[in-house]
Design an enzyme around this catalytic site. Structure first.
Site, PDB file in Angstrom:
ATOM      1  N   GLN A   1     -12.426  31.014 -18.189  1.00  0.00           N
ATOM      2  CA  GLN A   1     -13.423  31.869 -18.814  1.00  0.00           C
ATOM      3  C   GLN A   1     -14.717  31.103 -19.002  1.00  0.00           C
ATOM      4  OE1 GLN A   1     -10.931  33.096 -22.116  1.00  0.00           O
ATOM      5  NE2 GLN A   1     -12.273  32.052 -23.554  1.00  0.00           N
ATOM      6  N   GLY A   2     -15.812  31.865 -18.867  1.00  0.00           N
ATOM      7  CA  GLY A   2     -17.136  31.286 -19.004  1.00  0.00           C
ATOM      8  C   GLY A   2     -18.001  32.190 -19.853  1.00  0.00           C
ATOM      9  N   TYR A   3     -19.047  31.605 -20.384  1.00  0.00           N
ATOM     10  CA  TYR A   3     -19.903  32.322 -21.326  1.00  0.00           C
ATOM     11  C   TYR A   3     -21.302  32.493 -20.763  1.00  0.00           C
ATOM     12  CZ  TYR A   3     -15.984  32.005 -24.304  1.00  0.00           C
ATOM     13  OH  TYR A   3     -14.720  32.168 -24.782  1.00  0.00           O
ATOM     14  N   LEU A   4     -21.699  33.756 -20.644  1.00  0.00           N
ATOM     15  CA  LEU A   4     -23.027  34.116 -20.154  1.00  0.00           C
ATOM     16  C   LEU A   4     -24.043  34.107 -21.286  1.00  0.00           C
ATOM     17  CD1 LEU A   4     -21.694  37.007 -17.987  1.00  0.00           C
ATOM     18  CD2 LEU A   4     -22.818  34.969 -17.081  1.00  0.00           C
TER      19      LEU A   4
END
Length: 166
Positions: A47-50
């Site tokens: 998971q990554g955060y925009l």
């Protein structure tokens, strides 16, 4: 505004999306791994955060089964709004690349015990050795068993949010 944009994009791509919206109420604890019962096979999550801000977080998550975009509102105690959208894998991979270094990888295990489902995350990479357990509740006052594999509660500690850990 963000939700409208997502709706337009998913409709434009012809993707039949599933949308989940709820108020999320959860308690989070550091895990004492030596006290954990045996866990069944977990699932690997990237998971990554925009966007990470006090009042909102926008996350892309990729697993073997599905990919999604999640928007979380500002926490109010143990509760906050959460909107989840399934998105095509190709879109998720492109969004993942936009996250830069705000990413993490973990294996998530589910443990059903004492009338609750616990999600236990074992982090990888720079966070190796960290394990967190979360339980979702129907209300902030709902009671649950405090198992011996639960260490310090970090529900209200922003340092233990996935967005900050990434």
């Amino acid at each position: 505004m963000i939700v409208c944009t997502i709706n337009i994009l998913t409709t434009f791509n012809g993707f039949n999306r599933k949308v989940f919206m709820a108020i999320e109420i959860e308690r989070k604890f550091i895990v004492k791994p030596q006290n954990l019962p045996p866990l069944r096979r977990g699932r690997f999550i990237r998971q990554g955060y925009l966007l990470v801000a006090r009042e909102r977080t926008v996350r892309v998550r990729i697993t073997d089964e599905k990919s999604g975009l999640t928007i979380k509102g500002e926490s109010r105690g143990l509760a906050r709004s959460e909107f989840e959208y399934e998105i095509p894998r190709a879109d998720a991979e492109q969004l993942w690349r936009l996250c830069g270094t705000s990413v993490l990888e973990k294996t998530r295990y589910r443990l059903e015990t004492s009338g609750h489902v616990w999600e236990i995350d074992e982090f990888h990479g720079a966070l190796r050795g960290l394990m967190l357990a979360e339980v979702e509740l129907r209300s902030e006052s709902e009671e649950f068993v405090r198992h011996d594999w639960l260490g310090r509660e970090v529900s209200l500690d922003p340092a233990y949010t996935n967005a900050v850990l990434a």
